[in-house]
Design an enzyme around this catalytic site. Structure first.
Site, PDB file in Angstrom:
ATOM      1  N   ASP A  23     -59.099  49.154 -51.919  1.00  0.00           N
ATOM      2  CA  ASP A  23     -58.083  49.428 -51.127  1.00  0.00           C
ATOM      3  C   ASP A  23     -56.660  50.108 -51.046  1.00  0.00           C
ATOM      4  O   ASP A  23     -56.177  50.040 -51.950  1.00  0.00           O
ATOM      5  CB  ASP A  23     -57.941  48.707 -50.169  1.00  0.00           C
ATOM      6  N   HIS A  35     -66.025  51.116 -57.004  1.00  0.00           N
ATOM      7  CA  HIS A  35     -65.323  50.707 -55.418  1.00  0.00           C
ATOM      8  C   HIS A  35     -64.155  50.677 -55.308  1.00  0.00           C
ATOM      9  O   HIS A  35     -62.852  50.034 -55.470  1.00  0.00           O
ATOM     10  CB  HIS A  35     -65.723  49.468 -54.690  1.00  0.00           C
ATOM     11  N   ASP A  54     -73.996  49.721 -59.403  1.00  0.00           N
ATOM     12  CA  ASP A  54     -72.963  50.644 -59.416  1.00  0.00           C
ATOM     13  C   ASP A  54     -72.570  51.303 -58.818  1.00  0.00           C
ATOM     14  O   ASP A  54     -73.011  52.416 -58.716  1.00  0.00           O
ATOM     15  CB  ASP A  54     -73.133  51.617 -60.964  1.00  0.00           C
ATOM     16  N   GLU A  92     -65.819  46.769 -57.623  1.00  0.00           N
ATOM     17  CA  GLU A  92     -64.174  46.983 -57.630  1.00  0.00           C
ATOM     18  C   GLU A  92     -63.526  47.012 -58.827  1.00  0.00           C
ATOM     19  O   GLU A  92     -63.657  46.202 -59.403  1.00  0.00           O
ATOM     20  CB  GLU A  92     -63.694  46.426 -55.475  1.00  0.00           C
TER      21      GLU A  92
HETATM   22  O1  9MR Z   1     -62.589  48.522 -50.037  1.00  0.00           O
HETATM   23  C1  9MR Z   1     -62.493  46.884 -49.191  1.00  0.00           C
HETATM   24  C2  9MR Z   1     -62.189  46.462 -50.425  1.00  0.00           C
HETATM   25  O2  9MR Z   1     -60.944  46.558 -50.692  1.00  0.00           O
HETATM   26  C3  9MR Z   1     -62.111  44.289 -50.061  1.00  0.00           C
HETATM   27  O3  9MR Z   1     -62.538  43.445 -51.361  1.00  0.00           O
HETATM   28  C4  9MR Z   1     -63.529  44.485 -49.115  1.00  0.00           C
HETATM   29  C5  9MR Z   1     -63.831  42.969 -48.814  1.00  0.00           C
HETATM   30  O4  9MR Z   1     -62.194  41.950 -48.039  1.00  0.00           O
HETATM   31  O5  9MR Z   1     -63.527  45.082 -47.803  1.00  0.00           O
HETATM   32  C6  9MR Z   1     -63.758  46.528 -48.312  1.00  0.00           C
HETATM   33  O6  9MR Z   1     -64.262  47.184 -47.204  1.00  0.00           O
HETATM   34  C7  9MR Z   1     -65.716  47.330 -46.814  1.00  0.00           C
HETATM   35  C8  9MR Z   1     -65.334  46.185 -45.392  1.00  0.00           C
HETATM   36  O7  9MR Z   1     -64.716  44.877 -45.857  1.00  0.00           O
HETATM   37  C9  9MR Z   1     -66.513  45.791 -44.930  1.00  0.00           C
HETATM   38  N1  9MR Z   1     -66.871  47.509 -44.194  1.00  0.00           N
HETATM   39  C10 9MR Z   1     -66.703  48.538 -45.605  1.00  0.00           C
HETATM   40  C11 9MR Z   1     -65.654  48.305 -46.530  1.00  0.00           C
HETATM   41  C12 9MR Z   1     -65.802  49.305 -46.935  1.00  0.00           C
HETATM   42  O8  9MR Z   1     -66.804  49.055 -48.173  1.00  0.00           O
HETATM   43  O1  9MR Z   2     -59.783  38.660 -56.191  1.00  0.00           O
HETATM   44  C1  9MR Z   2     -60.518  38.565 -54.859  1.00  0.00           C
HETATM   45  C2  9MR Z   2     -61.417  37.509 -54.955  1.00  0.00           C
HETATM   46  O2  9MR Z   2     -60.819  36.886 -56.143  1.00  0.00           O
HETATM   47  C3  9MR Z   2     -61.837  37.419 -53.348  1.00  0.00           C
HETATM   48  O3  9MR Z   2     -62.670  36.434 -54.372  1.00  0.00           O
HETATM   49  C4  9MR Z   2     -62.264  38.558 -52.624  1.00  0.00           C
HETATM   50  C5  9MR Z   2     -62.663  37.967 -51.106  1.00  0.00           C
HETATM   51  O4  9MR Z   2     -61.616  37.528 -50.852  1.00  0.00           O
HETATM   52  O5  9MR Z   2     -61.103  38.997 -52.705  1.00  0.00           O
HETATM   53  C6  9MR Z   2     -60.737  40.044 -54.162  1.00  0.00           C
HETATM   54  O6  9MR Z   2     -59.156  40.645 -53.806  1.00  0.00           O
HETATM   55  C7  9MR Z   2     -59.676  41.667 -52.429  1.00  0.00           C
HETATM   56  C8  9MR Z   2     -58.217  41.481 -51.962  1.00  0.00           C
HETATM   57  O7  9MR Z   2     -58.593  40.619 -50.530  1.00  0.00           O
HETATM   58  C9  9MR Z   2     -58.238  42.887 -51.087  1.00  0.00           C
HETATM   59  N1  9MR Z   2     -58.173  44.191 -52.095  1.00  0.00           N
HETATM   60  C10 9MR Z   2     -59.777  43.887 -53.099  1.00  0.00           C
HETATM   61  C11 9MR Z   2     -59.276  42.610 -53.918  1.00  0.00           C
HETATM   62  C12 9MR Z   2     -60.023  42.636 -54.778  1.00  0.00           C
HETATM   63  O8  9MR Z   2     -61.772  43.087 -54.416  1.00  0.00           O
END
Ligand code: 9MR
Ligand code: 9MR
Length: 590
Positions: free
Chosen positions: A190, A516, A558, A567
């Site tokens: 993100d 991701h 993947d 991600e």
């Molecule tokens: O892209 C987002 C990612 O960086 C986060 O780790 C994840 C969990 O918070 O959420 C992703 O965003 C998704 C969102 O939570 C739900 N709708 C789809 C988004 C993109 O895949």
């Molecule tokens: O790295 C984080 C992981 O430990 C948590 O389980 C997860 C759900 O809360 O979120 C991860 O962090 C995400 C962050 O919230 C948003 N940017 C992407 C991070 C990696 O997925």
């Protein structure tokens, strides 16, 4: 006449060849033979694993592909299994081969492996790419062709007009007013910037500098600052430190938790992003991770005053003020849902929430103590010291404090030394117990023996992290068991595992193509940006993607939507980069 024909040696040979070619068909490549796809260091352990019950006790051989000679013959191990998977594996050991070259494993009736290399400086290129990955994550700067090749892109997210969210309002900065908060790295797939995770990431990368200064100083990642006299690692870290400094409210020393759009952006390029960004709520965890990493940076950046005049003092001052703010506000924890009931707009991006700031107090106090020598910080470090060593992760940073105490143990005052010795003993207890797993685990690595090893980000938070700690234990004791176990975890990450993936973009013969990662997804280039570690198998499957399996170590897919398994993230990347650089540095010195 008849007899002559029969005894003709040429005909006899022809007959023999025809027969053997019937029985010994050319072996086919079998992807159930798993190995480190980047290769092996000449004088270190070399293992492969076959995921097939029938492979146990089987004879195998290794062929040098240049000379076409069989250079080694061996027998596979008895079958191995785990409590969480029905699969059986067998281990192939061929450490005796020490001659650099390209090789292939052959197992009659099963098949052959992909070709692999044995060579010195094996991880150097990938370790450099691991660090370079941070450059690609930079916000607010064009990523230019001379540094980025085909992955160049225009700048995005200048963040010079960031709105104060109502949760972050203060007398001097009312809700709806604006601040400038540029630079920093994108957190992950993100586009937001989070202080908790940034502080952790910076801390790990600074530790790398403290532990391996000579190796790091010769690294050239080809970034815009490469021509200055500062090591590229520190220039890269500065990009994020510069942003973090803007996240501190000059009025009270408090630190905003994050800078974010209300919801996640789409999979578009940075330059196409137009949504308003906000700074959100000041928290104790953000203040303390900020204080810890700034204190650590302060003592390191004294060495590069020429390129960064005054920065070291400024960071120490910022660190002290953030720490003081947290002492006054220890219960200011980030609770996104509660916050959304009180303030608009609602914020749904990464939370990096926490239930306690005790571990952050410990880390910040240790860094401030090490940098200043002041006992007031040591007393607090003692108060918050953990009872056991745990791997450092964004949500529990006590391990960061332990690692720093251990690193500086000998230069501390008497009281400090006592605490450092305790931390060292606890770290070694952890490393010893972790090392025992390798003998029994299905892929012959310390990591991966239990179902709990697989979760969101486990390739880093568990596998790389443990590798890093093994290398710290090795530095402390010189016991090669730790070095060998570090190598085993790296082998796991790079292919000797249940999915057969080498989890680093751009490396190995089977690696993630669709992480991701908004930057990789939106750039129109087929290959993802190289050098990134992906999160890894996660039976939580929070993204609801169609995973190929329910077996914990196979819950990986993947595909771009899989944020729970595929991600990338700066904190994960920092642990992996430390691990790869430290391992190459360790094996190069020998
Ligand atoms: O892209 C987002 C990612 O960086 C986060 O780790 C994840 C969990 O918070 O959420 C992703 O965003 C998704 C969102 O939570 C739900 N709708 C789809 C988004 C993109 O895949
Ligand atoms: O790295 C984080 C992981 O430990 C948590 O389980 C997860 C759900 O809360 O979120 C991860 O962090 C995400 C962050 O919230 C948003 N940017 C992407 C991070 C990696 O997925």
């Amino acid at each position: 006449m008849k007899a002559i024909h029969f005894y003709n040696p040429f005909l006899f040979l022809l007959f023999f060849c025809l027969c053997t070619s019937c029985t010994q068909k050319e072996l086919e490549t079998n992807d159930s033979i798993r190995l480190n796809q980047v290769g092996f260091y000449p004088s270190e352990e070399k293992l492969a694993v076959v995921v097939a019950e029938e492979a146990a006790y089987k004879k195998f051989s290794v062929r040098n592909l240049k000379t076409n000679q069989t250079v080694f013959k061996g027998v596979a191990s008895p079958p191995r299994s785990s409590s969480f998977s029905p699969k059986k594996t067998a281990v192939l050991s061929f450490s005796e081969i020490e001659t650099p070259g390209r090789y292939q494993i052959e197992i009659p009736s099963i098949g052959k492996s992909e070709p692999f290399d044995i060579k010195g400086r094996l991880l150097q290129d990938m370790a450099l790419a691991g660090l370079k990955a941070f450059y690609y994550q930079r916000t607010a700067i064009p990523i230019e062709e001379p540094y980025a090749g085909k992955w160049n892109r225009p700048a995005g997210h200048p963040d010079d007009n960031v709105m104060i969210h109502p949760s972050a309002a203060s007398p001097g900065r009312p809700a709806g007013s604006f601040i400038s908060s540029p630079k920093g790295w994108y957190d992950a797939g993100d586009y937001n910037k989070y202080v908790v995770n940034s502080g952790f990431t910076v801390g790990v990368l600074l530790s790398l500098f403290e532990d391996y200064p000579a190796y790091v100083m010769q690294m050239n990642t080809q970034i815009p600052e490469s021509a200055n006299t500062t090591p590229d690692l520190l220039d890269e870290i500065y990009w994020n430190l510069a942003w973090m400094l803007t996240m501190q409210d000059p009025a009270d020393g408090g630190v905003y938790h994050k800078l974010t759009t209300p919801g996640f952006e789409g999979f578009i390029t940075p330059a196409d992003c137009r949504k308003q960004r906000y700074v959100i709520a000041k928290t104790a965890t953000a203040a303390l991770d900020f204080a810890a990493s700034m204190a650590q940076a302060s003592r390191i950046f004294t060495a590069v005053e020429a390129d960064y005049p005054g920065l070291s003092d400024k960071m120490l001052e910022a660190s002290r003020r953030a720490f003081d703010w947290a002492v006054k506000n220890p219960d200011a924890l980030y609770k996104q849902e509660e916050m959304n009931k009180r303030f608009k707009p609602a914020i749904t991006t990464g939370a990096y929430g926490d239930r306690s700031a005790d571990d952050e107090f410990f880390w910040a106090a240790t860094e401030l103590y090490i940098t200043t020598g002041e006992n007031i910080y040591l007393n607090l470090a003692e108060k918050y010291a953990p009872k056991h060593f745990t791997l450092p992760v964004w949500s529990n940073v006590s391990g960061m404090g332990c690692l720093s105490m251990v690193r500086y143990g000998q230069s501390l005052n008497e009281k400090g030394k006592i605490l450092a010795d305790k931390m060292k003993a606890r770290l070694l207890v952890y490393a010893d117990s972790a090392a025992k797993n390798a003998e029994l685990s299905p892929y012959a690595a310390a990591y991966g023996r239990e179902a709990k090893d697989f979760f969101w980000g486990c390739n880093s938070d568990a596998a790389s992290n443990q590798g890093m700690v093994f290398l710290v234990a090795w530095l402390l004791t010189n016991d090669t068991k730790y070095l060998t176990n570090a190598i085993r975890n790296m082998d796991y990450i790079l292919g000797r595992n249940a999915t057969g993936y080498c989890y680093i973009t751009g490396y190995g013969y089977k690696s993630p193509m669709h992480p991701h990662h908004r930057l990789s997804a939106s750039d129109g280039i087929e290959e993802p940006i190289p050098g990134f570690l992906t999160g890894g198998p996660n039976p939580g499957k929070q993204d609801r993607c169609e995973y190929p399996s329910d077996i914990p170590d196979e819950c990986y897919i993947d595909v771009e939507p899989s944020y729970a398994s595929n991600e990338i993230a700066i904190n994960w990347q920092s642990l992996f980069t430390y691990f790869a650089i430290a391992l190459d540095a360790s094996l190069t010195a020998n």
